[in-house]
Design an enzyme around this catalytic site. Structure first.
Site, PDB file in Angstrom:
ATOM      1  N   PRO A 115      10.289  -7.029  -0.741  1.00 36.63           N
ATOM      2  CG  PRO A 115      10.599  -6.171  -2.907  1.00 36.63           C
ATOM      3  CD  PRO A 115      11.227  -7.078  -1.885  1.00 36.63           C
ATOM      4  CB  ALA A 116       4.310  -6.224  -1.504  1.00 32.12           C
ATOM      5  CD  GLU A 145       1.756  -0.760  10.823  1.00 37.52           C
ATOM      6  OE1 GLU A 145       0.680  -1.407  10.703  1.00 37.52           O
ATOM      7  OE2 GLU A 145       2.074   0.172  10.088  1.00 37.52           O
ATOM      8  CB  CYS A 149      -2.872  -0.591   8.640  1.00 34.32           C
ATOM      9  SG  CYS A 149      -1.338   0.322   8.640  1.00 34.32           S
ATOM     10  CD  GLU A 209       7.508   0.218  10.950  1.00 27.58           C
ATOM     11  OE1 GLU A 209       8.210  -0.647  10.426  1.00 27.58           O
ATOM     12  OE2 GLU A 209       6.485   0.672  10.426  1.00 27.58           O
ATOM     13  CG  ASN A 265      -0.447  -0.242   2.483  1.00 28.56           C
ATOM     14  OD1 ASN A 265       0.742  -0.508   2.614  1.00 28.56           O
ATOM     15  ND2 ASN A 265      -1.264  -0.140   3.511  1.00 28.56           N
TER      16      ASN A 265
HETATM   17  P1  ADP Z   1      -1.702  -8.531   2.098  1.00 30.53           P
HETATM   18  O1  ADP Z   1      -2.696  -9.621   2.329  1.00 30.53           O
HETATM   19  O2  ADP Z   1      -2.182  -7.190   2.454  1.00 30.53           O
HETATM   20  O3  ADP Z   1      -0.984  -8.601   0.781  1.00 30.53           O
HETATM   21  P2  ADP Z   1       0.478  -9.879   3.337  1.00 30.53           P
HETATM   22  O4  ADP Z   1       0.695 -10.032   4.802  1.00 30.53           O
HETATM   23  O5  ADP Z   1       0.134 -11.098   2.563  1.00 30.53           O
HETATM   24  O6  ADP Z   1      -0.598  -8.747   3.200  1.00 30.53           O
HETATM   25  O7  ADP Z   1       1.737  -9.227   2.641  1.00 30.53           O
HETATM   26  C1  ADP Z   1       2.642  -8.341   3.251  1.00 30.53           C
HETATM   27  C2  ADP Z   1       4.055  -8.772   2.900  1.00 30.53           C
HETATM   28  O8  ADP Z   1       4.286 -10.060   3.463  1.00 30.53           O
HETATM   29  C3  ADP Z   1       4.307  -8.931   1.411  1.00 30.53           C
HETATM   30  O9  ADP Z   1       5.640  -8.549   1.124  1.00 30.53           O
HETATM   31  C4  ADP Z   1       4.125 -10.408   1.199  1.00 30.53           C
HETATM   32  O10 ADP Z   1       4.813 -10.894   0.068  1.00 30.53           O
HETATM   33  C5  ADP Z   1       4.752 -10.934   2.467  1.00 30.53           C
HETATM   34  N1  ADP Z   1       4.381 -12.309   2.825  1.00 30.53           N
HETATM   35  C6  ADP Z   1       3.231 -12.972   2.595  1.00 30.53           C
HETATM   36  N2  ADP Z   1       3.285 -14.226   3.074  1.00 30.53           N
HETATM   37  C7  ADP Z   1       4.528 -14.386   3.637  1.00 30.53           C
HETATM   38  C8  ADP Z   1       5.232 -15.438   4.299  1.00 30.53           C
HETATM   39  N3  ADP Z   1       4.676 -16.626   4.507  1.00 30.53           N
HETATM   40  N4  ADP Z   1       6.487 -15.201   4.727  1.00 30.53           N
HETATM   41  C9  ADP Z   1       7.065 -13.999   4.542  1.00 30.53           C
HETATM   42  N5  ADP Z   1       6.472 -12.972   3.927  1.00 30.53           N
HETATM   43  C10 ADP Z   1       5.222 -13.142   3.487  1.00 30.53           C
END
Ligand code: ADP
Length: 480
Positions: free
Chosen positions: A177-178, A251, A285, A462, A153
């Site tokens: 990163p996402a 967070e 959030c 943070e 986000n």
């Molecule tokens: P959203 O559902 O809002 O995408 P997530 O918690 O899935 O939120 O994602 C936040 C971050 O956590 C992203 O970078 C995502 O790739 C990562 N993520 C998701 N699943 C895992 C996991 N099992 N281990 C580590 N990071 C993860």
């Protein structure tokens, strides 16, 4: 490559821009148009182990505080110099309007500027003594290698608030990163490289979250994981790292109450609600999720809000005049739609917002800004974060009632109170189990102040001095 500024969309390990070992890639889409704007390496555990090794080696060459201060200041400046390019990247991969992306760049740069100035807080502290015939000194040592896992986000700012204090504290990092929004983080690494932050101190792996996350949780060299994202993923990280006694900073999601008492100045309260609620199309959030309005002003406040909502322009964030971009994907759209349907079925009323059409693809998920009234606690929109452009209003009678309802959630991140009564405002703040309470303002966090959750919204802070100490180990030295 259709993204300006970025030289390459690759992983960044030991100062080198690298593809995945397998050669596999993942596309990055513009959520407004579906266009593939880049492909990034699909890395996994092998590359993460390599990144952790690189970060560990970097710690063998510690930097001075002056050096780190110089880097942080230069990074902040360079980010501001490149504001338009960075903002374009954010909008292209995340979807938010360009004006909001520019604000995100300024906000993100603010963390580097703030922590550059805050470095002095790391100076050793002498305890008045002598005690037991010895001189006692408290040191803030770098915690070591840290894993930074960030959401989609605020792809630049959520990284900045972890990266800046980690660098300030003298840590080395591995960034994950996402998958939807990796390009802002790559641009950030490019900036770090350009101001001379040594390769190896900062590493980035992109690709499959689960194997990358598992290495960060289990690798003995990783001392801290700082994560922003869903509560569900936070719980996975906690469970995976428990056996390795890792420090975590989490967070997680919120379910923010926004309380308007009958003595509040309603016009500014309505303005504050709109600014707060529709930032990032409602996908933050700290977005107000449950709007509680005292009964005798509820009709008037709803009118003020509805009039403003009807004027909002929804569309591609790259186009001028757009105030609300797309949701990140169709799952996000489905969640918002299901909250609205559930509320309407249980007796709520829709007073603004058209009946939307489900997007045909995973992109183009534009949800019309909506106002609902008559919300009650059992409705899904009050049980969990909607994460979309929906203002959900409920009426209340008394202060104790609304405080009880506001606290009646497992989340505890942000809360907002509007009242002209200063004593009541302070009473409410003290009674509310939220890490961030804003009074007569809809503001979210700022680099200068600590921000974080209570209850299931996580732990750790943070921003502020507290945000710096998250990345330090306290070491006490007694000298005779
Ligand atoms: P959203 O559902 O809002 O995408 P997530 O918690 O899935 O939120 O994602 C936040 C971050 O956590 C992203 O970078 C995502 O790739 C990562 N993520 C998701 N699943 C895992 C996991 N099992 N281990 C580590 N990071 C993860």
């Amino acid at each position: 490559m259709k993204v300006p500024f970025l030289k390459t969309a690759a992983g960044y390990i030991d100062g080198r821009w690298l593809p995945a070992r397998s050669g596999q890639t993942v596309p990055v889409h513009n959520p407004a148009t579906g266009e593939v704007i880049a492909t990034i390496p699909r890395m996994g555990s092998a590359e993460t182990v390599e990144a952790v090794a690189s970060a560990s080696r970097a710690l063998e060459r510690p930097s001075s505080m002056e050096q780190r201060q110089g880097w942080l200041t230069a990074i902040a400046q360079r980010m501001l110099d490149c504001k338009d390019d960075l903002a374009t990247i954010i909008t292209l991969e995340q979807g938010k309007p360009l004006a909001e992306s520019r604000v995100e760049v300024e906000y993100a740069a603010g963390f580097f500027r703030f922590f550059a100035a805050e470095l002095a807080a790391l100076a050793p502290r002498q305890i008045p003594g002598p005690i037991r015939d010895a001189r006692w000194t408290v040191h803030s040592r770098p915690a070591g290698v840290v894993g930074l896992i960030t959401p989609w986000n605020f792809p630049l700012a959520m990284l900045a608030k972890k990266l800046a204090p980690a660098i300030a504290a003298g840590c080395s990092v591995v960034i994950k990163p996402a998958a939807y929004t990796p390009l802002s983080a790559l641009a950030q690494c490019q900036i770090l490289e350009s101001v001379g932050v040594p390769g190896g101190l900062i590493n980035l792996v992109s690709g499959d979250a689960a194997p990358i996350g598992r290495v960060l949780c289990e690798h003995p060299s990783v001392r801290i994981i700082s994560f922003t994202g869903s509560t569900g993923t936070g719980k996975v990280l906690l469970a995976q790292s428990a056996a390795f006694i890792k420090r975590l900073s989490l967070e997680l999601g919120g379910n923010a109450p926004f309380i308007v008492f009958n003595d509040a100045n309603l016009e500014p309260a309505a303005d504050a609600l709109l600014a707060n609620k529709f930032r990032c199309a409602g996908q933050t959030c700290v977005c107000a999720n449950r709007i509680y309005v005292q009964r005798d002003v509820a009709a008037r406040f709803t009118e003020l809000v509805t009039a403003r909502v009807r004027q909002l322009n929804v569309g591609n964030g790259m186009e001028p005049g757009i105030e609300i971009g797309p949701l990140i994907n169709r799952d996000a759209w489905d969640k918002v739609a299901s909250h609205v349907t559930d509320a309407l079925e249980k007796g709520a009323r829709r007073v603004a917002g058209a009946e939307p059409r489900r997007p045909e693809h995973d992109w183009g998920s534009f949800y019309p800004p909506t106002v609902l009234t008559g919300l009650t606690e059992p409705m899904r929109a009050f049980q969990e974060e909607t994460f979309g452009p929906v203002i959900a209003i409920s009426e209340f009678e008394s202060e104790p009632e609304v405080i009880g309802r506001a606290n009646g959630t497992p989340s505890g991140l942000a809360a907002y109170v509007f009242t002209a009564d200063a004593a009541r405002a302070q009473r409410c703040a003290a009674a509310m189990q939220f890490g961030h309470v804003a009074i007569n303002t809809g503001t979210g966090p700022t680099p200068e102040a600590p921000f974080g959750g209570m209850k299931q919204s996580g732990f750790g802070r943070e921003g502020g001095r507290e945000g710096l100490h998250e990345f330090c180990e306290v070491q006490t030295v007694a000298t005779k």
